[in-house]
Structure formats: C-alpha cells, structure tokens
Design an enzyme around this catalytic site. Sequence first.
Site, short mmCIF file in Angstrom:
data_model
loop_
_atom_site.label_atom_id
_atom_site.label_comp_id
_atom_site.label_asym_id
_atom_site.label_seq_id
_atom_site.Cartn_x
_atom_site.Cartn_y
_atom_site.Cartn_z
N GLY A 43 0.78 -1.24 0.00
CA GLY A 43 0.00 0.00 0.00
C GLY A 43 0.81 1.29 0.00
N ASP A 99 0.72 3.38 4.33
CA ASP A 99 -0.34 4.08 3.61
C ASP A 99 -1.39 4.69 4.55
OD1 ASP A 99 -1.31 1.57 4.38
OD2 ASP A 99 -2.01 0.99 2.40
N ASP A 102 -5.43 2.51 10.53
CA ASP A 102 -6.86 2.30 10.73
C ASP A 102 -7.06 1.87 12.18
OD1 ASP A 102 -9.55 1.93 9.94
OD2 ASP A 102 -9.21 -0.12 9.31
N LYS A 130 -6.93 7.28 9.85
CA LYS A 130 -8.37 7.11 10.11
C LYS A 130 -8.53 7.02 11.62
CE LYS A 130 -10.40 4.28 6.60
NZ LYS A 130 -10.93 2.93 6.30
N PHE A 151 -14.18 3.85 3.37
CA PHE A 151 -13.19 2.96 2.76
C PHE A 151 -12.65 3.64 1.51
CE2 PHE A 151 -11.24 -0.56 0.61
CZ PHE A 151 -10.55 -1.15 1.66
N ASP A 158 -5.75 -0.35 -1.78
CA ASP A 158 -6.52 -1.27 -2.61
C ASP A 158 -7.82 -1.71 -1.96
OD1 ASP A 158 -5.26 -2.94 -0.56
OD2 ASP A 158 -5.96 -4.64 -1.76
N ARG A 164 -5.14 0.24 -6.84
CA ARG A 164 -3.91 0.83 -6.30
C ARG A 164 -3.33 1.89 -7.23
NH1 ARG A 164 -2.12 -2.19 -1.85
NH2 ARG A 164 -2.43 -4.43 -1.92
P1 IMP Z 1 -4.79 -1.43 10.73
O1 IMP Z 1 -3.93 -2.56 11.18
O2 IMP Z 1 -6.25 -1.66 11.02
O3 IMP Z 1 -4.33 -0.09 11.19
O4 IMP Z 1 -4.81 -1.51 9.17
C1 IMP Z 1 -3.96 -0.88 8.34
C2 IMP Z 1 -4.06 -1.53 6.99
O5 IMP Z 1 -5.42 -1.78 6.62
C3 IMP Z 1 -3.51 -0.60 5.96
O6 IMP Z 1 -2.14 -0.85 5.73
C4 IMP Z 1 -4.35 -0.94 4.74
O7 IMP Z 1 -3.75 -1.99 4.04
C5 IMP Z 1 -5.66 -1.43 5.29
N1 IMP Z 1 -6.70 -0.39 5.25
C6 IMP Z 1 -7.30 0.23 6.27
N2 IMP Z 1 -8.22 1.11 5.88
C7 IMP Z 1 -8.20 1.06 4.54
C8 IMP Z 1 -8.94 1.77 3.51
O8 IMP Z 1 -9.79 2.65 3.74
N3 IMP Z 1 -8.63 1.44 2.22
C9 IMP Z 1 -7.71 0.50 1.89
N4 IMP Z 1 -6.99 -0.17 2.82
C10 IMP Z 1 -7.24 0.11 4.11
MG MG Z 2 -1.36 -2.00 3.79
#
Ligand code: IMP
Ligand code: MG
Length: 179
Positions: A43, A99, A102, A130, A151, A158, A164
């Site tokens: 990403g 990237d 979340d 986010k 999203f 992606d 992407r």
């Molecule tokens: P976390 O572990 O929940 O913080 O997730 C982070 C990963 O989730 C990022 O590296 C992205 O690959 C994916 N991700 C989270 N939100 C989105 C989104 O809105 N679009 C695409 N990928 C996302």
């Molecule tokens: Mg990622």
Amino acid sequence: MHQDVESIMFTKEQIAARIGELAAQLDKEYAGKTPLMVGILKGSVMFYADLLRAMTIPVEMDFMAISSYGAGSKSSGEVKLIKDLDRKIEGRDVIIVEDIIDSGYTLSYLKRMLYSRKPSSVKICALLDKYSRRVVPIEADYKGFDCEDEFVVGFGLDYAERYRNLPYIGILKRSVYEK
Ligand code: IMP
Ligand code: MG
C-alpha cells in the site's frame, strides 16, 4: 476503475503538495542523519516513491510485507509477517512509511517488533490517519492527512488488490464491496 469511485477525497495535486511538506519536515528533522526508510508493502509504494524523491537528505531503502488476516474492508487484529527487512537495524534511525493507520494493529505490531532489534529510533510516517477507527493507541509521528471513516482506494490503497494505481485517493462505492 473510476466509475467505482463515489467521490475524490484527495486529488493528486493535494497529495503531491502534502508530500512535499512532509519531505521538507523530514529533511529538517533528520538533517545530518541517514534514516532507513521502511516501506510497508504494498500500500505504501506510491507514497514511498514520491516521498523519498522529494527528500534531499541521504536515505536508505528497505521493505516489509505484512498481512492482516481476513479479507474485505476490515482488518481482524491478527498480523502476519510475510517479508522481513534485508538488513539489521541496530543503531539506525528507522522511519516506517505506511499508507494508512486504521485500527492501529499493524503499526503497533511492527513498531514493537522493530524496537526489539535495538534501533536508535523508530518513527511512523503515514499518508492517511483514520483516527476514529483506532483500537490500539498508536499515533503517526508524521502524517499526510486525517481521513474520515470511509473505505478509500487509490494512490497505493486497494480493495481486493485493485485500484492501487488510481492517481488520487477516493471513496469506494459501497456497492462494490457490499454486493
Ligand atoms: P490497521 O492494522 O487496522 O491499522 O490496518 C492498516 C491496513 O489496513 C492498511 O495498511 C491498509 O492496508 C488497510 N486499510 C485500512 N483502511 C483502509 C482503507 O480505507 N482502504 C484500503 N486499505 C485500508
Ligand atoms: Mg497495507
């Protein structure tokens, strides 16, 4: 691809301008050092390439690949290492380039893992934050933009490995992932 995008959140011009500001900030804060820029595949690739080319201090490149278990538009909390760094990071100034943050699971796992290898420092540089979805308390040290709880795809991000290569960051139509 474009027809699957509900609306554009950040245009390519906005992204380029913000990356220029982040690069200038990193140039200043890491002046006299050679940080190791750790890109999280896949990403971060577009962000990583633009950020590094906008920086003027010397840097080194390395990559990690991680997967959060579970497909779809939510991460599950379980993180798995797919590809590790090529080199040792002991004594290095590491900047993780991601990237989006979340839930925070991915970065808290990564940060903990990298810290255990005795680097001099580990900082996080994320294009998007986010913040409203955070489960684990972790913050970006450098961030591009705050992102609403939508999203988003494009500029490296992606949905099921697609979108992407969109040049902007856009909100994916719900009909694409709810069908
Ligand atoms: P976390 O572990 O929940 O913080 O997730 C982070 C990963 O989730 C990022 O590296 C992205 O690959 C994916 N991700 C989270 N939100 C989105 C989104 O809105 N679009 C695409 N990928 C996302
Ligand atoms: Mg990622």
